[in-house]
Design a protein around this motif. Structure first.
Motif, PDB file in Angstrom:
ATOM      1  N   ASP A  16       0.892  -1.332  -0.002  1.00  0.00           N
ATOM      2  CA  ASP A  16      -0.215   0.048  -0.018  1.00  0.00           C
ATOM      3  C   ASP A  16       0.998   1.369   0.042  1.00  0.00           C
ATOM      4  O   ASP A  16       1.776   1.475   1.066  1.00  0.00           O
ATOM      5  CB  ASP A  16      -0.806  -0.033   1.204  1.00  0.00           C
ATOM      6  CG  ASP A  16      -1.951   0.962   1.308  1.00  0.00           C
ATOM      7  OD1 ASP A  16      -1.816   1.927   0.599  1.00  0.00           O
ATOM      8  OD2 ASP A  16      -2.946   1.034   2.005  1.00  0.00           O
ATOM      9  N   THR A  18      -0.553   4.378  -0.776  1.00  0.00           N
ATOM     10  CA  THR A  18      -1.563   5.197  -0.878  1.00  0.00           C
ATOM     11  C   THR A  18      -1.354   6.680  -0.015  1.00  0.00           C
ATOM     12  O   THR A  18      -1.306   7.929  -0.627  1.00  0.00           O
ATOM     13  CB  THR A  18      -2.935   4.926  -0.096  1.00  0.00           C
ATOM     14  OG1 THR A  18      -3.254   3.814  -0.694  1.00  0.00           O
ATOM     15  CG2 THR A  18      -4.266   5.872  -0.498  1.00  0.00           C
ATOM     16  N   ILE A  46      -6.135  -0.727  -7.583  1.00  0.00           N
ATOM     17  CA  ILE A  46      -6.808   0.059  -6.487  1.00  0.00           C
ATOM     18  C   ILE A  46      -7.762  -1.174  -5.753  1.00  0.00           C
ATOM     19  O   ILE A  46      -8.328  -1.762  -6.726  1.00  0.00           O
ATOM     20  CB  ILE A  46      -7.748   1.169  -6.958  1.00  0.00           C
ATOM     21  CG1 ILE A  46      -6.636   2.267  -7.637  1.00  0.00           C
ATOM     22  CG2 ILE A  46      -8.580   1.724  -5.912  1.00  0.00           C
ATOM     23  CD1 ILE A  46      -7.556   3.249  -8.342  1.00  0.00           C
ATOM     24  N   ASN A  49      -8.748  -1.444   1.440  1.00  0.00           N
ATOM     25  CA  ASN A  49      -7.597  -1.408   2.430  1.00  0.00           C
ATOM     26  C   ASN A  49      -7.882  -1.479   3.839  1.00  0.00           C
ATOM     27  O   ASN A  49      -7.367  -1.237   4.775  1.00  0.00           O
ATOM     28  CB  ASN A  49      -6.794  -0.171   2.172  1.00  0.00           C
ATOM     29  CG  ASN A  49      -7.830   1.232   2.504  1.00  0.00           C
ATOM     30  OD1 ASN A  49      -8.964   0.948   2.814  1.00  0.00           O
ATOM     31  ND2 ASN A  49      -7.433   2.257   2.186  1.00  0.00           N
ATOM     32  N   LEU A 111     -10.413   8.757  -3.988  1.00  0.00           N
ATOM     33  CA  LEU A 111     -10.673   7.332  -3.704  1.00  0.00           C
ATOM     34  C   LEU A 111     -11.958   7.193  -2.873  1.00  0.00           C
ATOM     35  O   LEU A 111     -12.234   8.072  -1.912  1.00  0.00           O
ATOM     36  CB  LEU A 111      -9.437   6.615  -2.874  1.00  0.00           C
ATOM     37  CG  LEU A 111      -8.281   6.804  -4.030  1.00  0.00           C
ATOM     38  CD1 LEU A 111      -7.046   6.329  -2.767  1.00  0.00           C
ATOM     39  CD2 LEU A 111      -8.193   5.901  -4.961  1.00  0.00           C
ATOM     40  N   GLN A 115     -10.829   2.133  -0.268  1.00  0.00           N
ATOM     41  CA  GLN A 115      -9.908   1.969  -1.344  1.00  0.00           C
ATOM     42  C   GLN A 115      -8.441   2.538  -1.198  1.00  0.00           C
ATOM     43  O   GLN A 115      -8.413   3.520  -0.466  1.00  0.00           O
ATOM     44  CB  GLN A 115     -10.268   2.660  -2.625  1.00  0.00           C
ATOM     45  CG  GLN A 115     -11.556   2.101  -3.264  1.00  0.00           C
ATOM     46  CD  GLN A 115     -12.063   2.904  -4.655  1.00  0.00           C
ATOM     47  OE1 GLN A 115     -11.720   3.979  -4.701  1.00  0.00           O
ATOM     48  NE2 GLN A 115     -12.098   2.043  -5.534  1.00  0.00           N
ATOM     49  N   GLY A 116      -7.440   1.498  -1.563  1.00  0.00           N
ATOM     50  CA  GLY A 116      -6.045   2.260  -1.326  1.00  0.00           C
ATOM     51  C   GLY A 116      -5.267   1.674  -2.689  1.00  0.00           C
ATOM     52  O   GLY A 116      -5.913   1.104  -3.534  1.00  0.00           O
ATOM     53  N   ILE A 117      -4.175   2.320  -2.853  1.00  0.00           N
ATOM     54  CA  ILE A 117      -3.377   2.123  -4.089  1.00  0.00           C
ATOM     55  C   ILE A 117      -2.317   1.231  -3.842  1.00  0.00           C
ATOM     56  O   ILE A 117      -1.515   1.517  -2.620  1.00  0.00           O
ATOM     57  CB  ILE A 117      -2.729   3.328  -4.515  1.00  0.00           C
ATOM     58  CG1 ILE A 117      -3.878   4.530  -4.816  1.00  0.00           C
ATOM     59  CG2 ILE A 117      -1.933   3.327  -5.890  1.00  0.00           C
ATOM     60  CD1 ILE A 117      -3.499   5.919  -5.046  1.00  0.00           C
TER      61      ILE A 117
END
Length: 136
Positions: A16, A18, A46, A49, A111, A115-117
């Motif tokens: 992660d 984000t 994506i 999370n 987001l 949601q996380g990147i």
């Protein structure tokens, strides 16, 4: 605006990043953020999370879908000189996104709540992965 994020991996898994992305854009900035991973054996996602079981299940699913090259079901592979995880990593990266487009509003990625990147590392060994970012 452009930058590059450096992500240290410890082997296969979802990482992660984000918060690093969220800290980069100045307050008040609005636009479209493009992220692009500069490697052929990892991906960008994506994903949820909140519950770490999601990341574990995704990792297990892709391992089952594309097992290591030394698995009998993968005997058709030719590119095996870099280890049993290399060609499967390329296959996974071909199946998943290597770039993402994310709206940015007031300096924050737009987001959803959960949601996380993530960078999805497909190799077993640690790597330093570079993700190019462009905000326009």
């Amino acid at each position: 605006m452009q930058t590059e994020f450096s992500i240290q991996t410890r082997g296969t898994g979802l990482y992660d990043f984000t918060s690093e992305v969220g800290r980069w854009a100045p307050s008040g900035t609005t636009g479209l953020l493009t992220l692009f991973v500069r490697h052929t054996s990892c991906s960008l996602l994506i994903q949820e999370n909140a519950d770490p079981d999601v990341q574990r299940d995704l990792q297990a699913y892709f391992h089952r879908l594309v097992p290591p090259a030394d698995d009998p079901s993968m005997s058709y592979l030719s590119h095996t000189v870099e280890g049993p995880d290399d060609m499967p990593a390329h296959i996974k990266a071909a199946m998943m996104p290597v770039s993402l487009s994310i709206p940015v509003t007031d300096g924050r990625p737009a987001l959803g709540t959960w949601q996380g990147i993530y960078l999805f590392e497909h190799r077993q060994a640690p790597h330093t992965r570079r993700v190019a970012a462009h905000l326009g």
